[in-house]
Design a protein around this motif. Structure first.
Motif, PDB file in Angstrom:
ATOM      1  N   SER A 104       0.908  -1.229   0.142  1.00 38.58           N
ATOM      2  CA  SER A 104       0.047  -0.011  -0.031  1.00 38.58           C
ATOM      3  C   SER A 104       0.975   1.124  -0.083  1.00 38.58           C
ATOM      4  CB  SER A 104      -0.801  -0.186   1.278  1.00 38.58           C
ATOM      5  OG  SER A 104      -0.107  -0.097   2.505  1.00 38.58           O
ATOM      6  N   THR A 105       2.157   1.228   0.315  1.00 34.11           N
ATOM      7  CA  THR A 105       2.931   2.221   0.232  1.00 34.11           C
ATOM      8  C   THR A 105       3.093   3.052  -0.987  1.00 34.11           C
ATOM      9  OG1 THR A 105       5.023   1.178   0.507  1.00 34.11           O
ATOM     10  CG2 THR A 105       4.140   1.908   2.296  1.00 34.11           C
ATOM     11  N   GLU A 106       2.839   1.776  -2.065  1.00 34.53           N
ATOM     12  CA  GLU A 106       3.046   2.363  -3.449  1.00 34.53           C
ATOM     13  C   GLU A 106       1.680   2.959  -3.964  1.00 34.53           C
ATOM     14  OE1 GLU A 106       6.104  -0.666  -5.584  1.00 34.53           O
ATOM     15  OE2 GLU A 106       4.075  -1.261  -5.436  1.00 34.53           O
ATOM     16  N   LEU A 107       0.691   2.913  -3.421  1.00 27.48           N
ATOM     17  CA  LEU A 107      -0.516   3.218  -3.990  1.00 27.48           C
ATOM     18  C   LEU A 107      -0.653   4.768  -4.254  1.00 27.48           C
ATOM     19  CD1 LEU A 107      -3.529   2.229  -4.802  1.00 27.48           C
ATOM     20  CD2 LEU A 107      -4.032   2.633  -2.398  1.00 27.48           C
ATOM     21  N   ALA A 108      -0.590   5.551  -3.175  1.00 27.85           N
ATOM     22  CA  ALA A 108      -0.616   6.984  -3.725  1.00 27.85           C
ATOM     23  C   ALA A 108       0.234   7.233  -4.798  1.00 27.85           C
ATOM     24  CB  ALA A 108      -0.571   7.946  -2.573  1.00 27.85           C
ATOM     25  N   PRO A 109       1.649   7.376  -4.930  1.00 30.41           N
ATOM     26  CA  PRO A 109       2.401   7.698  -5.888  1.00 30.41           C
ATOM     27  C   PRO A 109       2.084   6.901  -7.236  1.00 30.41           C
ATOM     28  CG  PRO A 109       3.614   6.472  -4.502  1.00 30.41           C
ATOM     29  CD  PRO A 109       2.551   6.609  -3.745  1.00 30.41           C
ATOM     30  N   ALA A 110       1.590   5.778  -7.185  1.00 34.48           N
ATOM     31  CA  ALA A 110       1.185   5.005  -8.375  1.00 34.48           C
ATOM     32  C   ALA A 110      -0.038   5.614  -8.978  1.00 34.48           C
ATOM     33  CB  ALA A 110       1.182   3.553  -8.077  1.00 34.48           C
ATOM     34  N   LEU A 111      -0.756   6.015  -8.381  1.00 31.14           N
ATOM     35  CA  LEU A 111      -2.202   6.481  -8.568  1.00 31.14           C
ATOM     36  C   LEU A 111      -1.923   7.841  -9.376  1.00 31.14           C
ATOM     37  CD1 LEU A 111      -4.894   5.837  -5.728  1.00 31.14           C
ATOM     38  CD2 LEU A 111      -4.753   4.650  -8.237  1.00 31.14           C
ATOM     39  N   ALA A 112      -1.338   8.438  -8.817  1.00 34.68           N
ATOM     40  CA  ALA A 112      -0.812   9.692  -9.633  1.00 34.68           C
ATOM     41  C   ALA A 112       0.024   9.475 -10.794  1.00 34.68           C
ATOM     42  CB  ALA A 112       0.255  10.755  -8.545  1.00 34.68           C
ATOM     43  N   ALA A 113       0.639   8.767 -10.793  1.00 34.59           N
ATOM     44  CA  ALA A 113       1.479   8.305 -12.114  1.00 34.59           C
ATOM     45  C   ALA A 113       0.786   7.542 -13.211  1.00 34.59           C
ATOM     46  CB  ALA A 113       2.797   7.186 -11.743  1.00 34.59           C
ATOM     47  N   ALA A 114      -0.420   7.152 -12.783  1.00 35.80           N
ATOM     48  CA  ALA A 114      -1.217   6.666 -13.655  1.00 35.80           C
ATOM     49  C   ALA A 114      -2.240   7.408 -14.244  1.00 35.80           C
ATOM     50  CB  ALA A 114      -2.015   5.199 -13.060  1.00 35.80           C
ATOM     51  N   ALA A 115      -2.232   8.667 -13.768  1.00 35.62           N
ATOM     52  CA  ALA A 115      -3.179   9.598 -14.196  1.00 35.62           C
ATOM     53  C   ALA A 115      -3.372   9.817 -15.764  1.00 35.62           C
ATOM     54  CB  ALA A 115      -2.749  10.989 -13.714  1.00 35.62           C
ATOM     55  N   PRO A 116      -2.422   9.538 -16.606  1.00 39.22           N
ATOM     56  CA  PRO A 116      -2.651   9.692 -18.078  1.00 39.22           C
ATOM     57  C   PRO A 116      -3.247   8.522 -18.651  1.00 39.22           C
ATOM     58  CG  PRO A 116      -0.200  10.084 -17.555  1.00 39.22           C
ATOM     59  CD  PRO A 116      -1.098   9.366 -16.378  1.00 39.22           C
ATOM     60  N   PHE A 117      -3.752   7.482 -17.696  1.00 38.60           N
ATOM     61  CA  PHE A 117      -4.276   6.348 -18.688  1.00 38.60           C
ATOM     62  C   PHE A 117      -5.751   6.224 -17.919  1.00 38.60           C
ATOM     63  CE2 PHE A 117       0.401   5.233 -17.976  1.00 38.60           C
ATOM     64  CZ  PHE A 117       0.650   5.352 -19.187  1.00 38.60           C
ATOM     65  N   GLU A 118      -6.391   5.105 -18.567  1.00 39.78           N
ATOM     66  CA  GLU A 118      -7.607   4.762 -18.023  1.00 39.78           C
ATOM     67  C   GLU A 118      -7.483   3.664 -17.075  1.00 39.78           C
ATOM     68  OE1 GLU A 118     -11.734   2.780 -19.611  1.00 39.78           O
ATOM     69  OE2 GLU A 118     -10.380   3.477 -21.083  1.00 39.78           O
ATOM     70  N   LEU A 119      -7.395   4.115 -15.767  1.00 44.60           N
ATOM     71  CA  LEU A 119      -7.556   2.985 -14.812  1.00 44.60           C
ATOM     72  C   LEU A 119      -8.311   2.009 -14.676  1.00 44.60           C
ATOM     73  CD1 LEU A 119      -5.106   2.200 -12.799  1.00 44.60           C
ATOM     74  CD2 LEU A 119      -6.328   3.653 -10.988  1.00 44.60           C
ATOM     75  N   ALA A 120      -8.110   0.592 -15.184  1.00 46.18           N
ATOM     76  CA  ALA A 120      -8.949  -0.327 -15.115  1.00 46.18           C
ATOM     77  C   ALA A 120      -8.964  -1.062 -13.950  1.00 46.18           C
ATOM     78  CB  ALA A 120      -8.689  -1.416 -16.438  1.00 46.18           C
ATOM     79  N   GLY A 121      -8.160  -1.083 -13.044  1.00 42.72           N
ATOM     80  CA  GLY A 121      -7.986  -1.695 -11.809  1.00 42.72           C
ATOM     81  C   GLY A 121      -6.740  -1.548 -11.220  1.00 42.72           C
ATOM     82  N   VAL A 122      -6.734  -2.092  -9.770  1.00 47.13           N
ATOM     83  CA  VAL A 122      -5.450  -2.066  -8.835  1.00 47.13           C
ATOM     84  C   VAL A 122      -5.213  -3.492  -8.458  1.00 47.13           C
ATOM     85  CG1 VAL A 122      -4.296  -1.157  -6.647  1.00 47.13           C
ATOM     86  CG2 VAL A 122      -5.444   0.307  -8.458  1.00 47.13           C
ATOM     87  N   GLU A 123      -4.130  -3.968  -8.498  1.00 46.76           N
ATOM     88  CA  GLU A 123      -3.983  -5.195  -7.799  1.00 46.76           C
ATOM     89  C   GLU A 123      -2.799  -4.996  -6.667  1.00 46.76           C
ATOM     90  OE1 GLU A 123      -3.224  -8.374 -10.672  1.00 46.76           O
ATOM     91  OE2 GLU A 123      -4.751  -7.478 -12.044  1.00 46.76           O
ATOM     92  N   LEU A 124      -3.114  -4.974  -5.609  1.00 52.06           N
ATOM     93  CA  LEU A 124      -2.466  -4.794  -4.471  1.00 52.06           C
ATOM     94  C   LEU A 124      -1.747  -6.095  -3.597  1.00 52.06           C
ATOM     95  CD1 LEU A 124      -1.019  -2.482  -2.484  1.00 52.06           C
ATOM     96  CD2 LEU A 124      -3.198  -2.502  -1.355  1.00 52.06           C
ATOM     97  N   ALA A 125      -0.647  -6.279  -3.691  1.00 50.04           N
ATOM     98  CA  ALA A 125       0.061  -7.131  -2.681  1.00 50.04           C
ATOM     99  C   ALA A 125       0.284  -6.639  -1.383  1.00 50.04           C
ATOM    100  CB  ALA A 125       1.445  -7.754  -3.390  1.00 50.04           C
ATOM    101  N   THR A 126       0.092  -7.719  -0.438  1.00 51.51           N
ATOM    102  CA  THR A 126       0.192  -7.235   0.965  1.00 51.51           C
ATOM    103  C   THR A 126       0.539  -8.601   1.986  1.00 51.51           C
ATOM    104  OG1 THR A 126      -0.947  -5.879   2.877  1.00 51.51           O
ATOM    105  CG2 THR A 126      -2.154  -7.420   1.218  1.00 51.51           C
ATOM    106  N   ARG A 127       0.749  -8.061   3.105  1.00 52.64           N
ATOM    107  CA  ARG A 127       0.853  -9.167   4.133  1.00 52.64           C
ATOM    108  C   ARG A 127       0.067  -8.892   5.116  1.00 52.64           C
ATOM    109  NH1 ARG A 127       5.142 -12.647   3.928  1.00 52.64           N
ATOM    110  NH2 ARG A 127       4.578 -13.316   5.936  1.00 52.64           N
ATOM    111  N   ASP A 128      -1.096  -7.563   4.998  1.00 59.67           N
ATOM    112  CA  ASP A 128      -1.934  -7.403   5.820  1.00 59.67           C
ATOM    113  C   ASP A 128      -3.261  -7.033   5.306  1.00 59.67           C
ATOM    114  OD1 ASP A 128      -3.450  -6.131   7.824  1.00 59.67           O
ATOM    115  OD2 ASP A 128      -1.803  -5.383   8.998  1.00 59.67           O
ATOM    116  N   ALA A 129      -3.991  -7.907   5.146  1.00 61.62           N
ATOM    117  CA  ALA A 129      -5.290  -7.528   4.379  1.00 61.62           C
ATOM    118  C   ALA A 129      -6.217  -6.284   5.005  1.00 61.62           C
ATOM    119  CB  ALA A 129      -6.241  -8.760   4.401  1.00 61.62           C
ATOM    120  N   THR A 130      -6.187  -6.366   6.326  1.00 57.63           N
ATOM    121  CA  THR A 130      -6.885  -5.312   6.871  1.00 57.63           C
ATOM    122  C   THR A 130      -6.188  -3.786   6.606  1.00 57.63           C
ATOM    123  OG1 THR A 130      -7.592  -6.430   8.845  1.00 57.63           O
ATOM    124  CG2 THR A 130      -7.652  -4.426   8.915  1.00 57.63           C
ATOM    125  N   GLU A 131      -4.902  -3.948   6.479  1.00 56.28           N
ATOM    126  CA  GLU A 131      -4.369  -2.700   6.401  1.00 56.28           C
ATOM    127  C   GLU A 131      -4.527  -2.379   4.953  1.00 56.28           C
ATOM    128  OE1 GLU A 131      -1.339   0.055   4.835  1.00 56.28           O
ATOM    129  OE2 GLU A 131      -1.391  -2.384   4.263  1.00 56.28           O
TER     130      GLU A 131
END
Length: 308
Positions: A104-131
């Motif tokens: 999830s630490t990648e989420l905010a900067p990646a969303l900003a970098a993906a702004a030029p595209f049509e964002l079809a979805g996000v796949e987030l790898a984690t060790r903490d589902a709640t977080e």
């Protein structure tokens, strides 16, 4: 890569099933080549089967540059292209699925970098589902779907139920890794059946990734790896009994699986695809070729190796 002529028919069971993971292992197609290849998929007769182009968070800049410098963008520059040129054929933004292996630490900067595209979805790898769910709730635009992937070692025993219970109370799908570059990356039938039936009992949708681009379960003759078949997974997706699902996953006879697919009712197809939403594949033509060989796909011409 050769284009394929128009005129094929894609059954509902396979609509949007094949996410384009060409830039990921083992395909490792350079991004500069993946962009025009994906555009061809988007204008081909089989386009209804194709999901978004998947891209890791760390390669979004490379992807934007490849799109901006492509001949298709140059042809429409000044008409439909934005300032950075990040458009797809026909003047529409490139449809991209964002893969975040770093959590999830990648989420905010990646969303900003993906702004030029049509964002079809996000796949987030984690060790903490709640977080992960909390981060997605906080940062993800409400119209963008997401899937949450946990390491397989955390999904064994009671860990599986705990994770699925977190996700079922969220708007997000689960994601399960069905292969990789070593034998240990491939779950056996029982492990995969536990995941599939756990999701089915909860009504929790999911996607899969890796090692799943062939239709039928088989042993790779070069590596010896045991690969699941995506037809096996589709058919097992309607099962809530773990033993029954494992038996479907173990089936190696393509004609048996093809017959079972042909017998599906419209309601069963809906149930299956509401559960198993997509999988990432580094080849789009290979799974289509398998379906055509089994008589499950009406293609206008054979899918040859050079089309893959």
């Amino acid at each position: 890569m050769n284009t394929l002529p128009p005129g094929g028919v894609i059954p509902e069971l396979f609509h949007g099933l094949f996410d384009d993971a060409a830039v990921f292992p083992p395909g490792n197609l350079p991004v500069v080549d993946a962009v025009p290849a994906h555009r061809l998929h988007r204008t081909a007769w089989y386009t209804e089967a194709v999901g978004p182009l998947l891209c890791g968070a760390g390669r979004l800049g490379e992807l934007a540059a490849a799109v901006a410098n492509s001949p298709e963008t140059a042809a429409i520059q000044g008409r439909a292209a934005g300032a950075d040129g990040s458009v797809a054929a026909g003047g529409r933004p490139l449809k991209v699925g964002l893969v975040l292996p770093g959590g999830s630490t990648e989420l905010a900067p990646a969303l900003a970098a993906a702004a030029p595209f049509e964002l079809a979805g996000v796949e987030l790898a984690t060790r903490d589902a709640t977080e992960a769910v909390a981060a997605l709730d906080r940062l993800l635009p409400p119209d963008v779907p997401a899937a949450v992937e946990l390491p397989r070692e955390l999904l064994r025993g009671d860990g599986l139920d705990a994770v699925l219970d977190v996700l079922v109370d969220s708007p997000y799908r689960a994601k399960f890794r069905t292969g990789g570059l070593v034998a240990e990356a491939f779950p056996d039938e029982d492990e995969l059946a536990a995941f599939l039936t756990g999701c089915a009992r909860r009504g929790l949708p999911y996607k899969c990734t890796a090692g799943l681009h062939n239709a039928v379960r088989h042993t790779d003759p070069e590596t010896g790896f045991e690969h699941h078949g995506f037809l096996n997974v589709l058919l097992a997706a309607q099962e809530t009994d773990r033993t029954a699902a494992a038996a479907v996953l173990a089936e190696r006879d393509g004609e048996v699986l093809a017959k079972a697919v042909r017998s599906l009712t419209d309601r069963q197809v809906t149930v299956i695809r509401n559960s198993f939403t997509a999988f990432g594949t580094c080849s789009i033509a290979e799974p289509l070729g398998d379906l055509a060989a089994l008589g499950l796909l009406s293609s206008p011409s054979p899918l040859h190796q050079e089309d893959r």
